[in-house]
Motif scaffolding. Structure first.
Motif, mmCIF file in Angstrom:
data_model
loop_
_atom_site.group_PDB
_atom_site.id
_atom_site.type_symbol
_atom_site.label_atom_id
_atom_site.label_comp_id
_atom_site.label_asym_id
_atom_site.label_seq_id
_atom_site.Cartn_x
_atom_site.Cartn_y
_atom_site.Cartn_z
ATOM 1 N N SER A 74 0.952 -1.041 -0.006
ATOM 2 C CA SER A 74 0.054 -0.001 -0.011
ATOM 3 C C SER A 74 0.862 1.191 0.117
ATOM 4 N N GLU A 75 0.231 2.447 -0.354
ATOM 5 C CA GLU A 75 0.999 3.661 -0.493
ATOM 6 C C GLU A 75 -0.258 4.678 0.079
ATOM 7 N N LEU A 76 0.606 5.559 1.016
ATOM 8 C CA LEU A 76 -0.194 6.577 1.573
ATOM 9 C C LEU A 76 0.358 8.115 0.941
ATOM 10 N N ASN A 77 -0.294 8.816 0.455
ATOM 11 C CA ASN A 77 -0.044 10.095 -0.203
ATOM 12 C C ASN A 77 -0.692 11.145 0.367
ATOM 13 N N VAL A 78 0.213 12.138 0.671
ATOM 14 C CA VAL A 78 -0.099 13.531 1.142
ATOM 15 C C VAL A 78 0.058 14.597 0.477
ATOM 16 N N ASN A 79 -0.761 15.298 0.096
ATOM 17 C CA ASN A 79 -0.555 16.554 -0.926
ATOM 18 C C ASN A 79 -0.443 17.917 -0.042
ATOM 19 N N ALA A 80 -0.113 18.942 -0.534
ATOM 20 C CA ALA A 80 0.094 20.229 0.042
ATOM 21 C C ALA A 80 0.384 20.214 1.420
ATOM 22 N N LEU A 81 1.560 19.709 1.910
ATOM 23 C CA LEU A 81 1.903 19.221 3.274
ATOM 24 C C LEU A 81 1.704 20.495 4.270
ATOM 25 N N LEU A 82 1.388 20.379 5.295
ATOM 26 C CA LEU A 82 1.116 21.317 6.245
ATOM 27 C C LEU A 82 2.281 21.084 7.482
ATOM 28 N N LEU A 83 2.322 21.996 8.481
ATOM 29 C CA LEU A 83 3.508 21.767 9.458
ATOM 30 C C LEU A 83 2.611 20.659 10.537
ATOM 31 N N GLY A 84 1.297 20.837 10.430
ATOM 32 C CA GLY A 84 0.500 19.883 11.366
ATOM 33 C C GLY A 84 0.525 18.269 10.836
ATOM 34 N N ASP A 85 1.236 18.117 9.707
ATOM 35 C CA ASP A 85 1.207 16.914 9.338
ATOM 36 C C ASP A 85 2.492 15.966 9.782
ATOM 37 N N SER A 86 3.315 16.792 10.482
ATOM 38 C CA SER A 86 4.118 16.192 10.915
ATOM 39 C C SER A 86 4.019 15.008 11.998
ATOM 40 N N ALA A 87 4.198 14.016 11.850
ATOM 41 C CA ALA A 87 3.843 12.805 12.687
ATOM 42 C C ALA A 87 4.678 11.462 12.351
ATOM 43 N N LEU A 88 4.248 10.484 13.236
ATOM 44 C CA LEU A 88 4.782 9.135 13.119
ATOM 45 C C LEU A 88 3.518 8.307 12.206
ATOM 46 N N TYR A 89 3.831 7.966 10.768
ATOM 47 C CA TYR A 89 2.670 7.189 10.214
ATOM 48 C C TYR A 89 2.921 5.819 10.268
ATOM 49 N N LEU A 90 2.116 5.236 10.846
ATOM 50 C CA LEU A 90 1.872 3.790 11.064
ATOM 51 C C LEU A 90 1.052 2.921 10.194
ATOM 52 N N CYS A 91 1.843 1.833 9.477
ATOM 53 C CA CYS A 91 1.022 1.084 8.542
ATOM 54 C C CYS A 91 0.652 -0.089 9.508
ATOM 55 N N ALA A 92 -0.493 -0.867 9.296
ATOM 56 C CA ALA A 92 -0.820 -2.273 9.982
ATOM 57 C C ALA A 92 -1.537 -3.026 9.159
ATOM 58 N N SER A 93 -1.357 -4.363 9.244
ATOM 59 C CA SER A 93 -1.662 -5.294 8.380
ATOM 60 C C SER A 93 -2.560 -6.259 9.181
ATOM 61 N N SER A 94 -3.436 -6.978 8.587
ATOM 62 C CA SER A 94 -4.378 -7.943 9.337
ATOM 63 C C SER A 94 -4.561 -9.005 8.236
ATOM 64 N N LEU A 95 -5.110 -10.119 8.724
ATOM 65 C CA LEU A 95 -5.539 -11.486 7.724
ATOM 66 C C LEU A 95 -6.822 -10.844 6.769
ATOM 67 N N SER A 96 -7.701 -10.002 7.624
ATOM 68 C CA SER A 96 -8.962 -10.003 6.965
ATOM 69 C C SER A 96 -9.693 -8.692 7.431
ATOM 70 N N TRP A 97 -10.760 -8.499 6.949
ATOM 71 C CA TRP A 97 -11.330 -7.164 7.209
ATOM 72 C C TRP A 97 -12.744 -7.539 7.765
ATOM 73 N N GLY A 98 -13.088 -6.741 8.677
ATOM 74 C CA GLY A 98 -14.548 -6.993 9.415
ATOM 75 C C GLY A 98 -14.610 -7.921 10.529
ATOM 76 N N HIS A 99 -13.537 -8.410 10.944
ATOM 77 C CA HIS A 99 -13.395 -9.132 12.029
ATOM 78 C C HIS A 99 -12.249 -8.623 12.898
ATOM 79 N N SER A 100 -12.954 -8.270 14.348
ATOM 80 C CA SER A 100 -11.921 -7.706 15.302
ATOM 81 C C SER A 100 -11.117 -8.759 15.982
ATOM 82 N N ASN A 101 -11.463 -10.212 15.632
ATOM 83 C CA ASN A 101 -10.284 -11.126 16.200
ATOM 84 C C ASN A 101 -9.386 -11.545 15.364
#
Lengths: 115, 115
Positions: A74-101
């Motif tokens: 996956s890619e995350l794109n951020v345009n027209a960066l602002l000072l407030g966009d400064s942060a740690l960007y975390l990616c998380a993966s999981s086996l499936s979607w729609g199941h909290s287990n």
């Protein structure tokens, strides 16, 4: 097995610029989520993708966009960066979607600094 | 909408002392509850989770948390902490059914273990 990998690890950009962050999920995981973690705060949900389709979107402006590729990376794109966009960007993966287990497995993040 | 409150931003404690990190949530439906741990310069790791069944859940490294529906709480406890437990701890909640299954995180509690 390799965990969730994110690149780059650190990035410095100037206001108004655009940035692309990359994420490779754990092998076999089909869902990828993106979170923004500002210093001193908990992660805030940005996007979730499953089978290349957007399944959820957090309260972020349209400057933020993402996509998931056939290999589930996956890619995350951020345009027209602002000072407030400064942060740690975390990616998380999981086996499936729609199941909290199906727990989230996080990468170490990309530290974005906007000057 | 779901929300999470971690009542303490920082908890200092001496090694081998007991500790409790507090977490309260708000939701109009049933929930799944999680605790994640974040070590410096790393992503989040799942510590333990409550999905259903016994309200007391345990992790492999001695932490435990108890789901209290009447108090809407999910406090994290450890009877004897180690220096290596120094980290940021995040409580998270995910609603079901009909929810997004996307966890909402609290702002975190910094556990600082002194020798």
């Amino acid at each position: 097995d390799a965990g969730v990998t994110q690149s780059p690890t650190h990035l410095i950009k100037t206001r108004g610029q655009q940035v692309t962050l990359r994420c490779s999920p754990i092998s076999g995981h089909k869902s990828v989520s993106w979170y923004q973690q500002v210093l001193g705060q908990g992660p805030q949900f940005i996007f979730q993708y499953y089978e290349k389709e957007e399944r959820g979107r957090g309260n972020f402006p349209d400057r933020f966009s993402a996509r998931q590729f056939p290999n589930y990376s996956s890619e995350l794109n951020v345009n027209a960066l602002l000072l407030g966009d400064s942060a740690l960007y975390l990616c998380a993966s999981s086996l499936s979607w729609g199941h909290s287990n199906s727990p989230l497995h996080f990468g170490n993040g990309t530290r974005l600094t906007v000057t | 909408a779901q929300s999470v409150t971690q009542l303490d931003s920082q908890v200092p404690v001496f090694e081998e002392a007991p500790v409790e990190l507090r977490c309260n949530y708000s939701s109009s439906v049933s929930v799944y509850l999680f605790w994640y741990v974040q070590y410096p310069n790393q992503g989040l790791q799942l510590l333990l989770k409550y999905l259903s069944g016994s309200t007391l859940v345990e992790s492999i490294n001695g932490f435990e948390a108890e789901f209290n529906k009447s108090q809407t709480s999910f406090h994290l406890r450890k009877p004897s902490v180690h220096i290596s437990d120094t980290a940021e701890y995040f409580c998270a909640v995910s609603e079901y059914p009909g929810g997004s299954y996307i966890p909402t995180f609290g702002r975190g509690t910094s556990l600082i273990v002194h020798p």
